[in-house]
Scaffold this motif. Structure first.
Motif, mmCIF file in Angstrom:
data_model
loop_
_atom_site.group_PDB
_atom_site.id
_atom_site.type_symbol
_atom_site.label_atom_id
_atom_site.label_comp_id
_atom_site.label_asym_id
_atom_site.label_seq_id
_atom_site.Cartn_x
_atom_site.Cartn_y
_atom_site.Cartn_z
ATOM 1 N N UNK A 44 58.547 76.030 25.703
ATOM 2 C CA UNK A 44 59.273 75.015 24.938
ATOM 3 C C UNK A 44 58.371 73.954 24.352
ATOM 4 N N UNK A 45 57.075 74.083 24.548
ATOM 5 C CA UNK A 45 56.134 73.139 23.936
ATOM 6 C C UNK A 45 55.766 73.692 22.565
ATOM 7 N N UNK A 46 56.126 72.957 21.536
ATOM 8 C CA UNK A 46 55.874 73.413 20.178
ATOM 9 C C UNK A 46 54.749 72.656 19.505
ATOM 10 N N UNK A 47 54.696 72.794 18.196
ATOM 11 C CA UNK A 47 53.625 72.176 17.410
ATOM 12 C C UNK A 47 53.579 70.661 17.593
ATOM 13 N N UNK A 48 54.727 70.011 17.565
ATOM 14 C CA UNK A 48 54.741 68.555 17.689
ATOM 15 C C UNK A 48 54.226 68.097 19.055
ATOM 16 N N UNK A 49 54.589 68.822 20.105
ATOM 17 C CA UNK A 49 54.108 68.471 21.439
ATOM 18 C C UNK A 49 52.607 68.605 21.573
ATOM 19 N N UNK A 50 52.048 69.662 21.002
ATOM 20 C CA UNK A 50 50.603 69.885 21.080
ATOM 21 C C UNK A 50 49.857 68.860 20.225
ATOM 22 N N UNK A 51 50.408 68.542 19.062
ATOM 23 C CA UNK A 51 49.799 67.488 18.228
ATOM 24 C C UNK A 51 49.781 66.161 18.981
ATOM 25 N N UNK A 52 50.900 65.818 19.602
ATOM 26 C CA UNK A 52 50.980 64.571 20.354
ATOM 27 C C UNK A 52 50.003 64.531 21.510
ATOM 28 N N UNK A 53 49.836 65.657 22.193
ATOM 29 C CA UNK A 53 48.865 65.735 23.281
ATOM 30 C C UNK A 53 47.461 65.474 22.752
#
Length: 104
Positions: free
Chosen positions: A21-30
């Motif tokens: 459930x970790x998508x592009x936005x989550x990885x960018x934020x990380x």
């Protein structure tokens, strides 16, 4: 951004294997958060079996991590295996190129 506020954070090992459930936005934020950590020297991120991050997520991760002034070592795993095919990933040539550009 919380991790990036840790002034003595030198290494991160994050195992998100099967965290689908970790998508592009989550990885960018990380990446953006970790990029603010002034002492961060080593990052190991495992997103194995996640096939929704995609090129945009990986580009954003590279842009964020590229801001970390002490970063010397990066290990990333975006591999997906299925019983019907060899190793594959949702990350293509554009994502890898963007990751490299972001990291500098």
């Amino acid at each position: 951004q919380g991790l990036g506020q840790a002034p003595n954070l030198a290494a991160v090992y994050l195992n998100c294997r099967l965290c689908v459930n970790i998508g592009a936005d989550g990885v960018k934020g990380l990446g953006q958060g970790l990029g603010q950590a002034p002492c961060l020297a080593s990052v190991h991120l495992n997103f194995e079996w996640n096939d929704i991050i995609g090129d945009d997520g990986v580009k954003g991760l590279g842009q964020g991590l590229g801001q970390a002034p002490s970063l010397a070592s990066v290990h990333l795993d975006f591999t997906c295996f299925t019983p019907y095919s060899d190793a594959r990933s949702s990350v293509g040539d554009d994502g890898v190129a963007g990751l490299g550009q972001g990291l500098g």
